[in-house]
Design a protein around this motif. Sequence first.
Motif, PDB file in Angstrom:
ATOM      1  N   TRP A 506       0.842  -1.195   0.000  1.00 36.73           N
ATOM      2  CA  TRP A 506       0.000   0.000   0.000  1.00 36.73           C
ATOM      3  C   TRP A 506       0.878   1.245   0.000  1.00 36.73           C
ATOM      4  O   TRP A 506       1.842   1.325   0.746  1.00 36.73           O
ATOM      5  CB  TRP A 506      -0.916   0.035   1.223  1.00 36.73           C
ATOM      6  N   TRP A 509      -0.977   6.840   3.199  1.00 35.80           N
ATOM      7  CA  TRP A 509      -2.255   7.547   3.165  1.00 35.80           C
ATOM      8  C   TRP A 509      -2.081   8.959   2.621  1.00 35.80           C
ATOM      9  O   TRP A 509      -1.090   9.628   2.916  1.00 35.80           O
ATOM     10  CB  TRP A 509      -2.859   7.631   4.572  1.00 35.80           C
ATOM     11  N   SER A 522      -7.309   8.527   1.509  1.00 34.28           N
ATOM     12  CA  SER A 522      -7.274   7.290   0.720  1.00 34.28           C
ATOM     13  C   SER A 522      -5.831   6.836   0.526  1.00 34.28           C
ATOM     14  O   SER A 522      -4.884   7.589   0.730  1.00 34.28           O
ATOM     15  CB  SER A 522      -7.945   7.510  -0.644  1.00 34.28           C
ATOM     16  N   GLU A 524      -3.607   3.711  -2.091  1.00 34.95           N
ATOM     17  CA  GLU A 524      -3.790   2.807  -3.224  1.00 34.95           C
ATOM     18  C   GLU A 524      -2.573   1.924  -3.387  1.00 34.95           C
ATOM     19  O   GLU A 524      -1.512   2.157  -2.797  1.00 34.95           O
ATOM     20  CB  GLU A 524      -4.047   3.609  -4.498  1.00 34.95           C
ATOM     21  N   GLU A 542      -7.736   0.162  -4.049  1.00 33.54           N
ATOM     22  CA  GLU A 542      -7.959   1.434  -3.385  1.00 33.54           C
ATOM     23  C   GLU A 542      -8.586   1.190  -2.026  1.00 33.54           C
ATOM     24  O   GLU A 542      -9.337   0.237  -1.830  1.00 33.54           O
ATOM     25  CB  GLU A 542      -8.878   2.349  -4.223  1.00 33.54           C
ATOM     26  N   ASP A 543      -8.289   2.079  -1.074  1.00 34.40           N
ATOM     27  CA  ASP A 543      -8.797   1.957   0.283  1.00 34.40           C
ATOM     28  C   ASP A 543      -9.088   3.367   0.802  1.00 34.40           C
ATOM     29  O   ASP A 543      -8.304   4.292   0.579  1.00 34.40           O
ATOM     30  CB  ASP A 543      -7.773   1.261   1.178  1.00 34.40           C
ATOM     31  N   THR A 544     -10.202   3.548   1.475  1.00 37.25           N
ATOM     32  CA  THR A 544     -10.618   4.861   1.979  1.00 37.25           C
ATOM     33  C   THR A 544     -11.057   4.730   3.421  1.00 37.25           C
ATOM     34  O   THR A 544     -11.645   3.709   3.812  1.00 37.25           O
ATOM     35  CB  THR A 544     -11.782   5.427   1.141  1.00 37.25           C
ATOM     36  N   GLU A 545     -10.764   5.773   4.237  1.00 36.96           N
ATOM     37  CA  GLU A 545     -11.227   5.797   5.619  1.00 36.96           C
ATOM     38  C   GLU A 545     -11.479   7.240   6.040  1.00 36.96           C
ATOM     39  O   GLU A 545     -10.973   8.183   5.423  1.00 36.96           O
ATOM     40  CB  GLU A 545     -10.210   5.143   6.558  1.00 36.96           C
TER      41      GLU A 545
END
Length: 807
Positions: A506, A509, A522, A524, A542-545
């Motif tokens: 990854w 962030w 996010s 990626e 992809e990752d979002t928080e």
Amino acid sequence: MMTETGLQSRFILLLCLISIAACNMFAFTEEPSERAGKGDGYCSRILRAQSNRKEGNSEFRLRVEGDPESYQPGSTYRVTLIASNPSYFRGFTLIALKEGAEGDREEDYIGNFQIIDEEETQFMTNCPPAVTESTPRRRTSIQVFWTAPHSGSGCVSIKASIVQKRIINFQDEGSLTKRMCEKESLYGDTTDKPLLSCCACGTAKYRVTFYGNWSEKSHPKDYPRRANHWSAIIGASHSEKYVLWEYGGFASDGIKQIAELGSPVKMEEEIRQKGDDVLTVIKMKAQWPAWQPLNVRAPPSAEFSVDQSRHLMSFLTMLGPSPDWNVGLSAEDLCTKECGWVQRVVQDLIPWDAGTDSGVTYESPNKPIVTQDKIRPLTSLDHPQSPFYDPEGGAITPVARVIVERIARKGEQCNIVPDNVDDIVADIAQEEKEEDDTPETCIYSNWSPWSACSSATCEKGKRMRQRMLKAQLDLSVPCPHTQDFEPCMGPGCSDEDASTCMLSEWISWSPCSLTCGMGTRSRERYVKQFPDDGSVCTQPTEDTENCVVNEECSPSSCLVTEWGEWDVCSATCGLGMKRRERMVKMPPADGSICGAEVLEVEKCMMPECHTIPCMLTPWSDWSDCSVTCGKGSRTRQRMLKSSVELGECTEDLEQVEKCMLPECPIDCVMSDWTEWSECNKSCGKGHTIRTRMVKLEPQFGGDPCAETIQRKKCKIRKCNRGQANSDEKKRRKEQREKRRSKQGRAEVTSEHPGCKMRPWSSWTECTKLCGGGIQERLMTVKQRFKTAQLSSCKDRKEIRACNVHPC
């Protein structure tokens, strides 16, 4: 008789003295025709001006910043031409020649000059490597930059010619010539930088360690006591096709984000987009504060690999707070000419300017540059308000040191080419584990079982096992690590499985989408290898928080950065504490005090503690000095963290060192009062006096001296009118005779027998305003009697200290 050629030469020389620009239209022709033909092809005017030189002149001086005896290939130096007061010059020429070169060929000129002020300097029309004046006028100094040539260029001579009135000075030796030779490598001969091709075989693994030396002690001017830090370090091992950063280049968006905000996110994205040109991404944590002793915090380090095509290493980190100042290495070549890998590299680092902000102090307000400048090293003559400013132009004290050490090699035969980078690291780690080099004096528990893999997918992960250090029988022999790691992948994954979808790690962030309140961030990753059967990768890329930067959004709230990473636990076993910090980016708009927390502390639990001899707490802060002025001492302590079961602990639990505070004040010391004198009148109202002398003047702010004479009234008896006048005259006559007799006796019986001395003169002005100067006063002979001896009757001089307070 002067020939026609000689007259022509004199005429052109005089024309040059009037206007240097006019010299570009002619060439001196006082040399033989053979040399003239040779010189006409390149920079002939400069070469022929050498015949009109004035040796041994000290009015003018050529200086290279820091007065170095050697140059670092590719480094940039500030060159200054100075005229000592009251001298001046109207024109000049600067050239840089290879040692022993004649200068009539283009390849004789070495390095590159850079213009700083176009109104003062320009490149010469008929000789592009040379620098001359833009307009002929009176001047006392000029400055240019000079970039040293590549490695292997040997020695260089930077020479200056001066035109002053009707004299041309051109010195081959002396104050107008600076000779420098290439700085020798401390740890083996590396190839030119950058090396177009590397002949080393296999791969090598290195550890890079960063030592921050930027502190209030080493850089006291305007040192920011709050918020001083190094940003997270980001870099890579890469090929010569990729340039992370370099002097003379322009900062990318990633470099700008690091230089101004200290964020490595964009830089890491840029690095990972370079594909096969990058072998390893180098990452290290930020450091808050910028400097701490090594017994408090270990220096950050990271490991990386290089191979034949990706043998360069670059990194950078921001000096914070600052406008856009950084340190780092650019394209450090780890491949040697002997087809091997460099064993060790040590470099002291000075800050450089990214060219994106125009601030000149650590905490200058944000001033973006409209037209971006090139990346350049900071110098001690950049701006009087700069924290690195030195009016003498000395070298900047390094703010950091980096050490790169080779820790392993693999695949010495050239026909062995590893399949991928992860296999290289895994093989090296496996080779390191084959030998058990645990000292017999270290007693451990058995290894715990391997933990689960940190990756549940086919992405590369790690697993860990632990053991406890039970006892250390010999404190002089260090015990190896108590944790062991090895690479792993999720269940059912294998590098040989062609249908596997291979994903990268990854990417960090992104910043929060809002600067106030709750937003999102996010991250990626990208697909390193698609399945050979043509199927689609199902793992998310992809990752979002959610993220909260500032809880309150009002005029009284302040803007803060995101939290930094947690520090390591304060305990190596059992219960400890860890902390993390963030910075205030903008105070509240209404002028109130920022109420946001900038420090968080929480408990952390390490593996259970066992009895380990001599486990010590960190040193406490130094106590206050034992005295309030002058010389004293101070102490610090530490404690045992566990009881000692095996032998005595020989480590010191207390340290004492000397401390020096400003000198103690010394009060004025005076003699005792004399007896009161007789009344100055024999009848009626009069007065009497008494005196005292100053035995020691006050120093270092001591109490001042009090009065040296006191007077009081006296009344003996009433005077009759006639008798009063008669008695008064008589009394005055007696006093005059008494004084003359006393003065004569004093002159004869004083420490100057046979002499009559004048009174002491006033003290002279102090020779220094601070730091300790001197004053003096004189007593001279007024009259020498016939009986006086020469040796005993002479002038006297006294000297005393003054302005002893520190500067």
